[in-house]
Write a protein that holds these residues in place. Structure first.
Motif, PDB file in Angstrom:
ATOM      1  N   LEU A  46       0.817  -1.215   0.000  1.00 42.33           N
ATOM      2  CA  LEU A  46       0.000   0.000   0.000  1.00 42.33           C
ATOM      3  C   LEU A  46       0.850   1.264   0.000  1.00 42.33           C
ATOM      4  CD1 LEU A  46      -2.773  -1.123   2.524  1.00 42.33           C
ATOM      5  CD2 LEU A  46      -2.999  -0.857   0.034  1.00 42.33           C
ATOM      6  N   VAL A  47       1.862   1.290   0.842  1.00 36.16           N
ATOM      7  CA  VAL A  47       2.715   2.479   0.932  1.00 36.16           C
ATOM      8  C   VAL A  47       3.502   2.671  -0.359  1.00 36.16           C
ATOM      9  CG1 VAL A  47       4.686   3.519   2.135  1.00 36.16           C
ATOM     10  CG2 VAL A  47       2.862   2.426   3.447  1.00 36.16           C
ATOM     11  N   LEU A  48       4.104   1.612  -0.850  1.00 31.63           N
ATOM     12  CA  LEU A  48       4.888   1.731  -2.085  1.00 31.63           C
ATOM     13  C   LEU A  48       4.005   2.091  -3.274  1.00 31.63           C
ATOM     14  CD1 LEU A  48       7.408  -1.203  -1.565  1.00 31.63           C
ATOM     15  CD2 LEU A  48       7.947   1.248  -1.598  1.00 31.63           C
ATOM     16  N   ALA A  49       2.781   1.590  -3.326  1.00 35.57           N
ATOM     17  CA  ALA A  49       1.859   1.970  -4.412  1.00 35.57           C
ATOM     18  C   ALA A  49       1.547   3.460  -4.328  1.00 35.57           C
ATOM     19  CB  ALA A  49       0.574   1.154  -4.342  1.00 35.57           C
ATOM     20  N   SER A  50       1.255   3.939  -3.121  1.00 38.08           N
ATOM     21  CA  SER A  50       0.937   5.360  -3.001  1.00 38.08           C
ATOM     22  C   SER A  50       2.135   6.221  -3.358  1.00 38.08           C
ATOM     23  CB  SER A  50       0.420   5.690  -1.596  1.00 38.08           C
ATOM     24  OG  SER A  50       1.431   5.541  -0.630  1.00 38.08           O
ATOM     25  N   PHE A  51       3.335   5.768  -3.041  1.00 38.68           N
ATOM     26  CA  PHE A  51       4.545   6.527  -3.366  1.00 38.68           C
ATOM     27  C   PHE A  51       4.916   6.420  -4.846  1.00 38.68           C
ATOM     28  CE2 PHE A  51       6.855   6.559   1.046  1.00 38.68           C
ATOM     29  CZ  PHE A  51       5.831   7.315   1.570  1.00 38.68           C
ATOM     30  N   LEU A  52       5.050   5.218  -5.361  1.00 39.35           N
ATOM     31  CA  LEU A  52       5.604   5.013  -6.706  1.00 39.35           C
ATOM     32  C   LEU A  52       4.604   5.262  -7.821  1.00 39.35           C
ATOM     33  CD1 LEU A  52       7.722   1.825  -5.940  1.00 39.35           C
ATOM     34  CD2 LEU A  52       8.506   4.205  -6.089  1.00 39.35           C
ATOM     35  N   ILE A  53       3.347   4.990  -7.566  1.00 39.20           N
ATOM     36  CA  ILE A  53       2.311   5.293  -8.551  1.00 39.20           C
ATOM     37  C   ILE A  53       1.754   6.690  -8.289  1.00 39.20           C
ATOM     38  CG2 ILE A  53       0.057   4.625  -9.474  1.00 39.20           C
ATOM     39  CD1 ILE A  53       0.803   1.698  -8.702  1.00 39.20           C
ATOM     40  N   GLY A  54       1.635   7.035  -7.016  1.00 36.80           N
ATOM     41  CA  GLY A  54       1.010   8.294  -6.625  1.00 36.80           C
ATOM     42  C   GLY A  54       1.657   9.532  -7.207  1.00 36.80           C
ATOM     43  N   TRP A  55       2.980   9.633  -7.139  1.00 41.36           N
ATOM     44  CA  TRP A  55       3.615  10.850  -7.667  1.00 41.36           C
ATOM     45  C   TRP A  55       3.417  10.958  -9.169  1.00 41.36           C
ATOM     46  CZ3 TRP A  55       7.114  11.231 -11.474  1.00 41.36           C
ATOM     47  CH2 TRP A  55       7.998  10.178 -11.717  1.00 41.36           C
ATOM     48  N   ARG A  56       3.325   9.811  -9.836  1.00 37.21           N
ATOM     49  CA  ARG A  56       3.118   9.836 -11.288  1.00 37.21           C
ATOM     50  C   ARG A  56       1.696  10.289 -11.631  1.00 37.21           C
ATOM     51  NH1 ARG A  56       7.059   5.712 -10.559  1.00 37.21           N
ATOM     52  NH2 ARG A  56       8.678   5.818 -12.164  1.00 37.21           N
ATOM     53  N   VAL A  57       0.704   9.848 -10.854  1.00 37.49           N
ATOM     54  CA  VAL A  57      -0.674  10.287 -11.075  1.00 37.49           C
ATOM     55  C   VAL A  57      -0.776  11.794 -10.855  1.00 37.49           C
ATOM     56  CG1 VAL A  57      -3.035  10.143 -10.179  1.00 37.49           C
ATOM     57  CG2 VAL A  57      -1.717   8.051 -10.543  1.00 37.49           C
TER      58      VAL A  57
END
Length: 128
Positions: free
Chosen positions: A104-115
């Motif tokens: 969850l944390v890595l998804a929010s970090f690695l995908i989140g900044w791109r979104v």
């Protein structure tokens, strides 16, 4: 911004996010940044950085470094799966709750900044 700048920036954001994830995790478990042997953070973070590097190669992240898909999703999945497999191979602990939280944390970090980057880039009046 040219593609080389975008690649360097995206790689730096990914690496920084992964280091932040590991540092916060260590702090939340009272392990400290350096740990007993002085290599605490490095020991925790290297499997995930290696997983991310593999993800960049699989996704050919240099072609669309700021795209949340496929680059962000592939880098996230590779960081999580590769990181956990490398943790097991190196004798570090992996528990189901850790995998869930890390995912969850890595998804929010690695995908989140791109979104967020993509949304900001689409704003009207933004100088390109």
């Amino acid at each position: 911004m040219n593609i080389r700048q975008a690649i360097r920036g995206a790689a730096a954001l990914d690496a920084g996010a992964i280091v932040l994830f590991a540092a916060v995790g260590r702090a939340n478990h009272d392990e400290g940044i350096l740990g007993r042997a002085g290599l605490g953070l490095a020991t925790t973070v290297w499997p995930f950085l290696a997983g991310a590097a593999i993800g960049w190669v699989i996704a050919k992240g240099w072609s669309k470094p700021c795209a949340w898909r496929p680059t962000g999703v592939v880098v996230w999945a590779s960081t999580l799966v590769g990181g956990m497999l490398l943790r097991v191979a190196s004798g570090q602990g992996v528990e189901v709750s850790f995998v869930v939280v890390a995912g969850l944390v890595l998804a929010s970090f690695l995908i989140g900044w791109r979104v967020i980057s993509g949304l900001l880039a689409k704003r009207p009046g933004l100088k390109r």
